[in-house]
Design an enzyme around this catalytic site. Sequence first.
Site, PDB file in Angstrom:
ATOM      1  N   ASP A 131      30.268  84.220  43.133  1.00  0.00           N
ATOM      2  CA  ASP A 131      29.162  83.782  43.984  1.00  0.00           C
ATOM      3  C   ASP A 131      28.630  84.971  44.787  1.00  0.00           C
ATOM      4  O   ASP A 131      29.397  85.807  45.271  1.00  0.00           O
ATOM      5  CB  ASP A 131      29.655  82.673  44.933  1.00  0.00           C
ATOM      6  CG  ASP A 131      28.518  81.933  45.593  1.00  0.00           C
ATOM      7  OD1 ASP A 131      28.307  80.754  45.271  1.00  0.00           O
ATOM      8  OD2 ASP A 131      27.821  82.529  46.442  1.00  0.00           O
ATOM      9  N   ILE A 132      27.318  85.025  44.927  1.00  0.00           N
ATOM     10  CA  ILE A 132      26.680  86.153  45.629  1.00  0.00           C
ATOM     11  C   ILE A 132      26.966  86.107  47.133  1.00  0.00           C
ATOM     12  O   ILE A 132      26.865  87.122  47.821  1.00  0.00           O
ATOM     13  CB  ILE A 132      25.154  86.146  45.344  1.00  0.00           C
ATOM     14  CG1 ILE A 132      24.557  87.531  45.474  1.00  0.00           C
ATOM     15  CG2 ILE A 132      24.420  85.133  46.214  1.00  0.00           C
ATOM     16  CD1 ILE A 132      23.152  87.645  44.910  1.00  0.00           C
TER      17      ILE A 132
ATOM     18  N   ASN B  93      28.426  70.538  44.631  1.00  0.00           N
ATOM     19  CA  ASN B  93      27.384  70.035  45.528  1.00  0.00           C
ATOM     20  C   ASN B  93      26.311  69.360  44.685  1.00  0.00           C
ATOM     21  O   ASN B  93      25.864  69.922  43.675  1.00  0.00           O
ATOM     22  CB  ASN B  93      26.770  71.191  46.328  1.00  0.00           C
ATOM     23  CG  ASN B  93      27.765  71.818  47.282  1.00  0.00           C
ATOM     24  OD1 ASN B  93      28.641  71.147  47.803  1.00  0.00           O
ATOM     25  ND2 ASN B  93      27.628  73.117  47.507  1.00  0.00           N
TER      26      ASN B  93
ATOM     27  N   GLN C 139      22.827  70.812  47.386  1.00  0.00           N
ATOM     28  CA  GLN C 139      22.692  71.577  46.133  1.00  0.00           C
ATOM     29  C   GLN C 139      21.422  72.410  46.220  1.00  0.00           C
ATOM     30  O   GLN C 139      20.324  71.867  46.408  1.00  0.00           O
ATOM     31  CB  GLN C 139      22.637  70.626  44.932  1.00  0.00           C
ATOM     32  CG  GLN C 139      22.532  71.373  43.610  1.00  0.00           C
ATOM     33  CD  GLN C 139      22.551  70.453  42.388  1.00  0.00           C
ATOM     34  OE1 GLN C 139      22.703  69.237  42.523  1.00  0.00           O
ATOM     35  NE2 GLN C 139      22.382  71.030  41.225  1.00  0.00           N
ATOM     36  N   SER C 140      21.562  73.730  46.097  1.00  0.00           N
ATOM     37  CA  SER C 140      20.383  74.592  46.238  1.00  0.00           C
ATOM     38  C   SER C 140      19.893  75.143  44.906  1.00  0.00           C
ATOM     39  O   SER C 140      18.766  75.632  44.828  1.00  0.00           O
ATOM     40  CB  SER C 140      20.694  75.749  47.197  1.00  0.00           C
ATOM     41  OG  SER C 140      21.705  76.573  46.665  1.00  0.00           O
TER      42      SER C 140
ATOM     43  N   HIS D 226      26.780  73.246  38.726  1.00  0.00           N
ATOM     44  CA  HIS D 226      27.722  74.361  38.887  1.00  0.00           C
ATOM     45  C   HIS D 226      28.892  73.906  39.732  1.00  0.00           C
ATOM     46  O   HIS D 226      28.738  73.170  40.694  1.00  0.00           O
ATOM     47  CB  HIS D 226      27.042  75.578  39.536  1.00  0.00           C
ATOM     48  CG  HIS D 226      26.316  75.283  40.811  1.00  0.00           C
ATOM     49  ND1 HIS D 226      25.062  74.707  40.829  1.00  0.00           N
ATOM     50  CD2 HIS D 226      26.668  75.478  42.100  1.00  0.00           C
ATOM     51  CE1 HIS D 226      24.678  74.560  42.080  1.00  0.00           C
ATOM     52  NE2 HIS D 226      25.629  75.014  42.881  1.00  0.00           N
TER      53      HIS D 226
ATOM     54  N   HIS E  67      31.875  75.171  42.176  1.00  0.00           N
ATOM     55  CA  HIS E  67      32.401  76.267  42.994  1.00  0.00           C
ATOM     56  C   HIS E  67      33.921  76.213  42.897  1.00  0.00           C
ATOM     57  O   HIS E  67      34.523  75.154  43.117  1.00  0.00           O
ATOM     58  CB  HIS E  67      32.046  76.082  44.471  1.00  0.00           C
ATOM     59  CG  HIS E  67      30.579  76.095  44.790  1.00  0.00           C
ATOM     60  ND1 HIS E  67      29.966  77.164  45.390  1.00  0.00           N
ATOM     61  CD2 HIS E  67      29.615  75.165  44.621  1.00  0.00           C
ATOM     62  CE1 HIS E  67      28.684  76.897  45.575  1.00  0.00           C
ATOM     63  NE2 HIS E  67      28.436  75.679  45.124  1.00  0.00           N
TER      64      HIS E  67
HETATM   65  P1  DGP Z   1      24.871  75.230  45.929  1.00  0.00           P
HETATM   66  O1  DGP Z   1      24.601  75.170  47.384  1.00  0.00           O
HETATM   67  O2  DGP Z   1      26.061  74.367  45.553  1.00  0.00           O
HETATM   68  O3  DGP Z   1      23.646  74.959  45.079  1.00  0.00           O
HETATM   69  O4  DGP Z   1      25.352  76.721  45.649  1.00  0.00           O
HETATM   70  C1  DGP Z   1      24.602  77.677  44.984  1.00  0.00           C
HETATM   71  C2  DGP Z   1      25.386  78.953  45.075  1.00  0.00           C
HETATM   72  O5  DGP Z   1      24.775  79.905  44.234  1.00  0.00           O
HETATM   73  C3  DGP Z   1      25.429  79.589  46.464  1.00  0.00           C
HETATM   74  O6  DGP Z   1      26.787  79.577  46.910  1.00  0.00           O
HETATM   75  C4  DGP Z   1      24.937  80.998  46.281  1.00  0.00           C
HETATM   76  C5  DGP Z   1      24.948  81.182  44.782  1.00  0.00           C
HETATM   77  N1  DGP Z   1      23.872  82.001  44.267  1.00  0.00           N
HETATM   78  C6  DGP Z   1      22.539  81.818  44.488  1.00  0.00           C
HETATM   79  N2  DGP Z   1      21.836  82.760  43.850  1.00  0.00           N
HETATM   80  C7  DGP Z   1      22.746  83.542  43.204  1.00  0.00           C
HETATM   81  C8  DGP Z   1      22.621  84.683  42.372  1.00  0.00           C
HETATM   82  O7  DGP Z   1      21.542  85.186  42.063  1.00  0.00           O
HETATM   83  N3  DGP Z   1      23.778  85.226  41.902  1.00  0.00           N
HETATM   84  C9  DGP Z   1      25.001  84.696  42.202  1.00  0.00           C
HETATM   85  N4  DGP Z   1      26.054  85.299  41.691  1.00  0.00           N
HETATM   86  N5  DGP Z   1      25.151  83.617  42.977  1.00  0.00           N
HETATM   87  C10 DGP Z   1      24.031  83.053  43.473  1.00  0.00           C
END
Ligand code: DGP
Length: 113
Positions: free
Chosen positions: A29-30, A86, A93-94, A99, A101
């Site tokens: 995760d970023i 999420n 959920q964004s 996905h 976690h």
């Molecule tokens: P959620 O809130 O469950 O939709 O989490 C989305 C996750 O995705 C959040 O923890 C940050 C991660 N994320 C968003 N953009 C990127 C990206 O470009 N690269 C990576 N590795 N993770 C990302």
Amino acid sequence: MDTIFDKIISKTIPAKIVLETPRLLAFHDINPQAPVHILVIPKKKAVSMDELREWDDATVGQFFKGIAEVARSVGLNENGYRVVLNTNLHGCQSVNYVHAHILGGHQLSGSFA
Ligand code: DGP
């Protein structure tokens, strides 16, 4: 519409990949919320957990077994970890690509909300 995770699968944008199989992709995760924070996505797209209802049982099962395999591949199975999916608005959920976690690497708090 393509999400950021579609682009990570197609390698249009980079990610720190943990494991890739014909069925799933796992990457860091970023914005990590724990010492180990990995996202696991199935290559077969679903928008959310809710959409997994439409999948056959074997494909859903493969996704969940894959999550456990990713956790094991980084050694989290010994001390344990948390898996979070999420889902939609109240679930925060964004990214509209299902996905999981995987969070671990230290003692997590017991609180969920
Ligand atoms: P959620 O809130 O469950 O939709 O989490 C989305 C996750 O995705 C959040 O923890 C940050 C991660 N994320 C968003 N953009 C990127 C990206 O470009 N690269 C990576 N590795 N993770 C990302």
